[in-house]
Write a protein that holds these residues in place. Structure first.
Motif, PDB file in Angstrom:
ATOM      1  N   GLY A 152     -13.647  33.474  -4.939  1.00 48.51           N
ATOM      2  CA  GLY A 152     -13.914  34.641  -4.113  1.00 48.51           C
ATOM      3  C   GLY A 152     -14.405  34.316  -2.714  1.00 48.51           C
ATOM      4  N   HIS A 153     -14.522  33.042  -2.400  1.00 54.64           N
ATOM      5  CA  HIS A 153     -14.935  32.659  -1.051  1.00 54.64           C
ATOM      6  C   HIS A 153     -13.706  32.659  -0.160  1.00 54.64           C
ATOM      7  CE1 HIS A 153     -18.453  30.367  -3.088  1.00 54.64           C
ATOM      8  NE2 HIS A 153     -18.713  31.637  -2.966  1.00 54.64           N
ATOM      9  N   ARG A 154     -13.874  33.160   1.020  1.00 51.80           N
ATOM     10  CA  ARG A 154     -12.746  33.237   1.938  1.00 51.80           C
ATOM     11  C   ARG A 154     -13.200  32.955   3.354  1.00 51.80           C
ATOM     12  NH1 ARG A 154     -10.340  38.874   2.077  1.00 51.80           N
ATOM     13  NH2 ARG A 154      -9.619  38.210   4.096  1.00 51.80           N
ATOM     14  N   GLY A 155     -12.256  32.970   4.262  1.00 51.70           N
ATOM     15  CA  GLY A 155     -12.573  32.807   5.674  1.00 51.70           C
ATOM     16  C   GLY A 155     -13.316  31.517   5.940  1.00 51.70           C
ATOM     17  N   ILE A 156     -14.437  31.645   6.621  1.00 51.05           N
ATOM     18  CA  ILE A 156     -15.197  30.472   7.045  1.00 51.05           C
ATOM     19  C   ILE A 156     -15.685  29.641   5.860  1.00 51.05           C
ATOM     20  CG2 ILE A 156     -17.403  31.698   7.263  1.00 51.05           C
ATOM     21  CD1 ILE A 156     -17.898  29.846   9.767  1.00 51.05           C
ATOM     22  N   MET A 157     -16.031  30.294   4.756  1.00 54.14           N
ATOM     23  CA  MET A 157     -16.537  29.524   3.618  1.00 54.14           C
ATOM     24  C   MET A 157     -15.436  28.650   3.015  1.00 54.14           C
ATOM     25  SD  MET A 157     -19.229  32.172   1.833  1.00 54.14           S
ATOM     26  CE  MET A 157     -17.997  33.375   1.420  1.00 54.14           C
ATOM     27  N   LYS A 158     -14.248  29.173   2.928  1.00 51.18           N
ATOM     28  CA  LYS A 158     -13.127  28.388   2.413  1.00 51.18           C
ATOM     29  C   LYS A 158     -12.828  27.228   3.364  1.00 51.18           C
ATOM     30  CE  LYS A 158      -8.393  28.812   0.823  1.00 51.18           C
ATOM     31  NZ  LYS A 158      -7.159  29.512   1.038  1.00 51.18           N
ATOM     32  N   ARG A 159     -12.833  27.486   4.668  1.00 54.77           N
ATOM     33  CA  ARG A 159     -12.595  26.446   5.675  1.00 54.77           C
ATOM     34  C   ARG A 159     -13.648  25.348   5.572  1.00 54.77           C
ATOM     35  NH1 ARG A 159      -8.810  24.893   9.243  1.00 54.77           N
ATOM     36  NH2 ARG A 159      -8.288  27.090   9.274  1.00 54.77           N
ATOM     37  N   LEU A 160     -14.921  25.720   5.489  1.00 49.12           N
ATOM     38  CA  LEU A 160     -15.994  24.735   5.404  1.00 49.12           C
ATOM     39  C   LEU A 160     -15.853  23.890   4.137  1.00 49.12           C
ATOM     40  CD1 LEU A 160     -19.037  26.882   6.611  1.00 49.12           C
ATOM     41  CD2 LEU A 160     -17.755  25.175   7.936  1.00 49.12           C
ATOM     42  N   ALA A 161     -15.515  24.519   3.020  1.00 48.12           N
ATOM     43  CA  ALA A 161     -15.336  23.776   1.765  1.00 48.12           C
ATOM     44  C   ALA A 161     -14.192  22.770   1.898  1.00 48.12           C
ATOM     45  CB  ALA A 161     -15.072  24.741   0.608  1.00 48.12           C
ATOM     46  N   GLU A 162     -13.103  23.155   2.555  1.00 47.92           N
ATOM     47  CA  GLU A 162     -11.990  22.225   2.785  1.00 47.92           C
ATOM     48  C   GLU A 162     -12.462  21.019   3.595  1.00 47.92           C
ATOM     49  OE1 GLU A 162      -8.731  24.295   4.638  1.00 47.92           O
ATOM     50  OE2 GLU A 162      -8.378  25.536   2.868  1.00 47.92           O
ATOM     51  N   GLU A 163     -13.216  21.287   4.657  1.00 48.85           N
ATOM     52  CA  GLU A 163     -13.702  20.200   5.501  1.00 48.85           C
ATOM     53  C   GLU A 163     -14.691  19.312   4.751  1.00 48.85           C
ATOM     54  OE1 GLU A 163     -15.028  21.643   9.299  1.00 48.85           O
ATOM     55  OE2 GLU A 163     -13.065  22.530   9.732  1.00 48.85           O
ATOM     56  N   HIS A 164     -15.498  19.918   3.887  1.00 45.32           N
ATOM     57  CA  HIS A 164     -16.416  19.114   3.069  1.00 45.32           C
ATOM     58  C   HIS A 164     -15.621  18.137   2.206  1.00 45.32           C
ATOM     59  CE1 HIS A 164     -19.611  22.580   3.176  1.00 45.32           C
ATOM     60  NE2 HIS A 164     -19.620  21.851   4.298  1.00 45.32           N
ATOM     61  N   GLY A 165     -14.534  18.613   1.619  1.00 48.00           N
ATOM     62  CA  GLY A 165     -13.697  17.739   0.794  1.00 48.00           C
ATOM     63  C   GLY A 165     -13.067  16.618   1.600  1.00 48.00           C
ATOM     64  N   GLU A 166     -12.594  16.950   2.803  1.00 46.27           N
ATOM     65  CA  GLU A 166     -11.961  15.931   3.657  1.00 46.27           C
ATOM     66  C   GLU A 166     -12.951  14.852   4.069  1.00 46.27           C
ATOM     67  OE1 GLU A 166     -10.114  17.979   6.934  1.00 46.27           O
ATOM     68  OE2 GLU A 166      -8.877  19.190   5.592  1.00 46.27           O
ATOM     69  N   VAL A 167     -14.147  15.253   4.491  1.00 49.08           N
ATOM     70  CA  VAL A 167     -15.125  14.250   4.940  1.00 49.08           C
ATOM     71  C   VAL A 167     -15.650  13.450   3.752  1.00 49.08           C
ATOM     72  CG1 VAL A 167     -17.336  15.518   4.934  1.00 49.08           C
ATOM     73  CG2 VAL A 167     -16.873  13.839   6.715  1.00 49.08           C
ATOM     74  N   SER A 168     -15.747  14.071   2.594  1.00 58.88           N
ATOM     75  CA  SER A 168     -16.167  13.327   1.397  1.00 58.88           C
ATOM     76  C   SER A 168     -15.170  12.227   1.074  1.00 58.88           C
ATOM     77  CB  SER A 168     -16.317  14.273   0.199  1.00 58.88           C
ATOM     78  OG  SER A 168     -17.411  15.129   0.393  1.00 58.88           O
ATOM     79  N   ALA A 169     -13.875  12.518   1.241  1.00 57.21           N
ATOM     80  CA  ALA A 169     -12.848  11.498   0.997  1.00 57.21           C
ATOM     81  C   ALA A 169     -12.967  10.361   2.015  1.00 57.21           C
ATOM     82  CB  ALA A 169     -11.453  12.121   1.053  1.00 57.21           C
ATOM     83  N   LEU A 170     -13.236  10.691   3.279  1.00 55.75           N
ATOM     84  CA  LEU A 170     -13.428   9.659   4.301  1.00 55.75           C
ATOM     85  C   LEU A 170     -14.647   8.789   3.990  1.00 55.75           C
ATOM     86  CD1 LEU A 170     -12.761  11.552   7.672  1.00 55.75           C
ATOM     87  CD2 LEU A 170     -11.470   9.615   6.757  1.00 55.75           C
ATOM     88  N   ILE A 171     -15.732   9.432   3.570  1.00 57.19           N
ATOM     89  CA  ILE A 171     -16.953   8.701   3.235  1.00 57.19           C
ATOM     90  C   ILE A 171     -16.681   7.751   2.075  1.00 57.19           C
ATOM     91  CG2 ILE A 171     -19.261   8.969   2.209  1.00 57.19           C
ATOM     92  CD1 ILE A 171     -19.571  11.480   4.026  1.00 57.19           C
TER      93      ILE A 171
END
Length: 190
Positions: A24-43
């Motif tokens: 049920g998260h959308r907009g900015i929350m969905k975007r932030l979660a995507e970025e969290h996943g991307e940076v976690s993979a980089l880390i």
């Protein structure tokens, strides 16, 4: 052409965003979660790197990503959430965590990438990022969904993207200026 590991990081981010969308998260929350996943993979990739050159390359990406993310998130998302009693304390706490992570990033940026000291401090950054993401995604997002409308979440995402792109541009300009100054200083010392 993106490397397979970069594509994997993007895919991890998209999957995380999809999970949040289903919750049920959308907009900015969905975007932030995507970025969290991307940076976690980089880390994760950086932690596994066994040479300084690879660490430096990955840390440069992590640094840019985290600094731009933090600045835009505070400017757009947290500033809005600080207007509500239900989310104020968590938004302020998130901003405090950003400052702690920025301090660690600054310290890492000035160290050599080869030593154990760098690896230990990087582990501290990883732990800080993981704690921040967990609190944000499992506490703040649910409360934000209660105080912000779907339309507002979508509009905040657009504002966030614009603010993040501006900050990325500023950081990249600063890095270019620093590189040119360092090259000039190196030429002058010969």
């Amino acid at each position: 052409m993106p490397r397979p590991t970069e594509l994997a990081g993007k895919a991890i981010g998209k999957m995380k965003g999809l999970r949040h969308g289903l919750a049920g998260h959308r907009g900015i929350m969905k975007r932030l979660a995507e970025e969290h996943g991307e940076v976690s993979a980089l880390i994760s990739r950086c932690e596994k790197a066994d040479d300084g050159a690879t660490r430096q390359e990955l840390f440069t990406q992590i640094r840019l990503s985290l600094l731009a993310h933090a600045k835009a998130e505070a400017e757009v998302f947290y500033s809005r959430l600080e207007e509500f009693a239900e989310t104020r304390e968590l938004a302020e706490h998130g901003a405090d965590e950003h400052h702690e992570m920025e301090d660690i990033i600054d310290r890492l940026y000035t160290m050599g990438y080869e030593g154990e000291d760098w690896a230990e401090l990087f582990d501290e950054l990883d732990s800080s990022v993981r704690d921040h993401v967990r609190e944000e995604e499992h506490e703040l997002f649910d409360l934000a969904a209660e105080v912000l409308t779907a339309n507002e979440l979508d509009n905040l995402e657009k504002q966030y993207i614009a603010a993040k792109n501006m900050e990325l541009h500023r950081l990249q300009q600063w890095a270019g200026t620093l590189r040119r100054a360092l090259r000039g200083a190196a030429r002058g010392s010969h």
